[in-house]
Design an enzyme around this catalytic site. Structure first.
Site, PDB file in Angstrom:
ATOM      1  N   LEU A  96       0.853  -1.194   0.000  1.00 35.36           N
ATOM      2  CA  LEU A  96       0.000   0.000   0.000  1.00 35.36           C
ATOM      3  C   LEU A  96       0.889   1.244   0.000  1.00 35.36           C
ATOM      4  O   LEU A  96       1.906   1.291   0.702  1.00 35.36           O
ATOM      5  CB  LEU A  96      -0.912  -0.023   1.225  1.00 35.36           C
ATOM      6  CG  LEU A  96      -1.958  -1.145   1.170  1.00 35.36           C
ATOM      7  CD1 LEU A  96      -2.581  -1.394   2.533  1.00 35.36           C
ATOM      8  CD2 LEU A  96      -3.034  -0.850   0.127  1.00 35.36           C
ATOM      9  N   HIS A 112       0.942 -10.018  11.328  1.00 35.19           N
ATOM     10  CA  HIS A 112       2.153 -10.537  10.691  1.00 35.19           C
ATOM     11  C   HIS A 112       2.628 -11.766  11.484  1.00 35.19           C
ATOM     12  O   HIS A 112       2.635 -11.732  12.713  1.00 35.19           O
ATOM     13  CB  HIS A 112       3.236  -9.448  10.700  1.00 35.19           C
ATOM     14  CG  HIS A 112       4.503  -9.872  10.041  1.00 35.19           C
ATOM     15  ND1 HIS A 112       4.649  -9.928   8.671  1.00 35.19           N
ATOM     16  CD2 HIS A 112       5.679 -10.301  10.559  1.00 35.19           C
ATOM     17  CE1 HIS A 112       5.860 -10.362   8.368  1.00 35.19           C
ATOM     18  NE2 HIS A 112       6.507 -10.600   9.501  1.00 35.19           N
ATOM     19  N   ASP A 146       6.630   2.497   6.687  1.00 33.15           N
ATOM     20  CA  ASP A 146       7.692   1.485   6.647  1.00 33.15           C
ATOM     21  C   ASP A 146       7.084   0.109   6.870  1.00 33.15           C
ATOM     22  O   ASP A 146       6.389  -0.108   7.870  1.00 33.15           O
ATOM     23  CB  ASP A 146       8.732   1.758   7.737  1.00 33.15           C
ATOM     24  CG  ASP A 146       9.435   3.075   7.501  1.00 33.15           C
ATOM     25  OD1 ASP A 146       9.598   3.442   6.323  1.00 33.15           O
ATOM     26  OD2 ASP A 146       9.772   3.728   8.494  1.00 33.15           O
ATOM     27  N   GLU A 177      -2.646 -16.481  15.960  1.00 35.77           N
ATOM     28  CA  GLU A 177      -3.125 -15.311  15.212  1.00 35.77           C
ATOM     29  C   GLU A 177      -4.628 -15.139  15.400  1.00 35.77           C
ATOM     30  O   GLU A 177      -5.133 -14.027  15.534  1.00 35.77           O
ATOM     31  CB  GLU A 177      -2.825 -15.467  13.716  1.00 35.77           C
ATOM     32  CG  GLU A 177      -1.350 -15.447  13.371  1.00 35.77           C
ATOM     33  CD  GLU A 177      -1.099 -15.459  11.868  1.00 35.77           C
ATOM     34  OE1 GLU A 177      -1.895 -14.888  11.104  1.00 35.77           O
ATOM     35  OE2 GLU A 177      -0.089 -16.067  11.444  1.00 35.77           O
TER      36      GLU A 177
HETATM   37  C1  GRF Z   1      -1.385 -14.946   8.027  1.00 39.37           C
HETATM   38  O1  GRF Z   1      -0.314 -15.774   8.366  1.00 39.37           O
HETATM   39  C2  GRF Z   1      -1.058 -13.508   8.375  1.00 39.37           C
HETATM   40  O2  GRF Z   1      -0.255 -13.384   9.502  1.00 39.37           O
HETATM   41  C3  GRF Z   1      -0.312 -13.049   7.148  1.00 39.37           C
HETATM   42  O3  GRF Z   1      -0.950 -13.672   6.062  1.00 39.37           O
HETATM   43  C4  GRF Z   1      -1.575 -14.881   6.518  1.00 39.37           C
HETATM   44  C5  GRF Z   1      -3.025 -14.762   6.145  1.00 39.37           C
HETATM   45  O4  GRF Z   1      -3.723 -15.953   6.417  1.00 39.37           O
HETATM   46  N1  GRF Z   1      -0.302 -11.612   7.046  1.00 39.37           N
HETATM   47  P1  GRF Z   1      -5.300 -15.989   6.314  1.00 39.37           P
HETATM   48  O5  GRF Z   1      -5.658 -15.573   4.889  1.00 39.37           O
HETATM   49  O6  GRF Z   1      -5.848 -15.038   7.323  1.00 39.37           O
HETATM   50  O7  GRF Z   1      -5.681 -17.404   6.572  1.00 39.37           O
END
Ligand code: GRF
Length: 199
Positions: A96, A112, A146, A177
């Site tokens: 972006l 991330h 950044d 996550e």
């Molecule tokens: C995840 O590992 C996230 O951390 C990274 O991209 C991946 C996306 O996975 N930015 P999903 O599409 O949410 O399953």
């Protein structure tokens, strides 16, 4: 009562983090709602998660635009149409521009799969294993100009096991996550994660 924070989610792929956000937002006590999902690819699997939940889901293919600026303006228009307060990048695989990031600064976050500031960029699971690192994890952070460097909202750690493959490690991080992203959206909605780029 209407939930306060209106969240738009940008995806490019399978959308498992999107699904985690949708599931969290279904709880009455979750202080945010997912009001739209935008994908830059029509084949992004995550679009189905949105449609299954009755959330407006739009494809805005980057390939339809000669200029990145026009693509990003289309994203911003759609987000504004849905009166989005907070934009969550969830596996959104387009860089972006500064213009877009500045427009949404303080209202744009990303997840991330590493403990930032370690392992910015792509292919992080393979790189961590090659380095024989012992602790991996995931980070949700505000997006600034950044890449992968904006203020960290929160992180969760995951051990790297001796027999890990990139796929196995990725799967173990992904479980975290799916906890971390809704937690961070909640924190923002509750005013507990102010955007602060320091001095
Ligand atoms: C995840 O590992 C996230 O951390 C990274 O991209 C991946 C996306 O996975 N930015 P999903 O599409 O949410 O399953």
């Amino acid at each position: 009562m209407q939930k306060p924070l209106r969240v738009g989610v940008l995806i490019s792929g399978r959308g498992s983090n999107l699904k985690a956000l949708i599931d969290a937002a279904q709880s009455e006590t979750f202080p945010a709602q997912i009001v739209c999902v935008l994908a830059n690819r029509a084949d992004a699997g995550g679009l189905d998660h949105a449609r299954d939940a009755g959330i407006p889901a739009h494809t805005i293919p980057h390939k339809d635009y000669d200029e990145r600026r026009d693509f990003e303006q289309a994203l911003t228009r759609s987000l504004a149409d849905h009166r989005v307060d907070l934009v969550c990048l969830a596996g959104f695989m387009r860089l972006l521009s500064g213009d877009f990031v500045r427009h949404w600064q303080g209202r744009l976050i990303n997840i991330h799969p590493s403990l930032l500031p370690a392992y910015k960029g792509l292919d992080v699971h393979r790189r961590m294993i090659e380095d024989a690192a012992k602790i991996a994890g995931c980070t949700v952070h505000y997006v600034t100009e950044d890449m992968d460097a904006g203020p960290i909202i929160d992180q969760r750690a995951v051990p790297i096991l001796p027999d890990d493959t990139p796929d196995r490690l990725a799967a173990r991080i992904l479980i975290e996550e799916h906890i971390l992203y809704p937690d961070c959206v909640r924190k923002i909605a509750e005013g507990k994660a102010p955007f602060d780029i320091g001095s």
